[in-house]
Design an enzyme around this catalytic site. Sequence first.
Site, PDB file in Angstrom:
ATOM      1  N   THR A   1       1.130  -1.390  -0.139  1.00  0.00           N
ATOM      2  CA  THR A   1      -0.152   0.373   0.056  1.00  0.00           C
ATOM      3  C   THR A   1       0.680   1.443  -0.136  1.00  0.00           C
ATOM      4  OG1 THR A   1      -1.845  -1.358   0.970  1.00  0.00           O
ATOM      5  CG2 THR A   1      -2.014   1.069   1.369  1.00  0.00           C
ATOM      6  N   LYS A   2       2.301   1.546   0.871  1.00  0.00           N
ATOM      7  CA  LYS A   2       2.757   2.559   0.650  1.00  0.00           C
ATOM      8  C   LYS A   2       3.215   2.615  -0.846  1.00  0.00           C
ATOM      9  CE  LYS A   2       5.563   5.503   2.230  1.00  0.00           C
ATOM     10  NZ  LYS A   2       6.810   5.638   3.343  1.00  0.00           N
ATOM     11  N   LEU A   3       3.400   1.000  -1.161  1.00  0.00           N
ATOM     12  CA  LEU A   3       4.694   1.786  -2.611  1.00  0.00           C
ATOM     13  C   LEU A   3       3.664   2.469  -3.633  1.00  0.00           C
ATOM     14  CD1 LEU A   3       7.093  -1.262  -3.150  1.00  0.00           C
ATOM     15  CD2 LEU A   3       7.734   1.024  -2.578  1.00  0.00           C
TER      16      LEU A   3
END
Length: 297
Positions: free
Chosen positions: A172-174
């Site tokens: 999700t962060k990427l």
Amino acid sequence: MKPRTTTVGLAGLGNLGLPMAHALLDDGWPLTVFDQRPEKARSCIDAGAKNASTADELAAVDVLVLVVPDDSAVESILLSEQGYFANSSNGTVIVHSTILPASARALASSAKKHGTRFIDAPVSGGSARAREGDLTVFVGAEREDFESVEDLLCAVGSEVLLAGGPGAGAATKLANQMMMFSALAGAYEALHVAEKYGVSPEMVLKSVATSTGASWVAAHWGFFDETAAAYSSSGTPVGDRPWSKDLFEFIEAARTAESSVPFAGLLSQLLPGYVESHARDAAAGKATGHDRKDDHD
């Protein structure tokens, strides 16, 4: 796990780690800190934290929080013979670093073998929001493990989202980074072309604020100039800065998933130069008392 009774160790006092450490101290968590550059710990010690001279000394804490630069730094602290997995007893690890989803899954598997909880929890929001405990936290963990550290995560984040199992937080962060950096590269080029026709960056940014071109990047213009300056002051190599490292990690994650991401490949070649040159021009403009024009030719 509650403030004042659960001991926390935090490794990595950089652009995000240092303000996160102060947010934890403000919230009442007994904190021990470590950084490769011991002088970075001074403000935390003054605020009541203990200092560890090596990362190995953090093995005794209930929860180990990692805000170190990359996968290799995380793995060196957790997987070595003197590392946390081998020397802690019934501990918990929270990785706020941006690492590969595959790395998060592998570390979670290793943690389970050692009887350790593993929380994949990269963050977004920048250093100012980190200091206020106002970050967004993307969590990948088993629900029971997540719930055991939710109070601690809420000390650094106002939005704490369980995205799925280990690796989901990293993925999700990427995805967030790819979407943000796409907007950032577009903004640099858009402002550059508009300025060629006599329209100032300030006017374009004001115009798009209530138009379809609106974005977080446009609304917080100057954020990356300040962030790049902070990284330069701390001696962080350009290749370790998010607009370089995170894009390459996104490409690596896509390759592992056998997914084609040609735009990410192009972006990884262009964006680091855009960010660094714009930050240098902004710093030069401040030094001389006037703004400098963007130059991407």
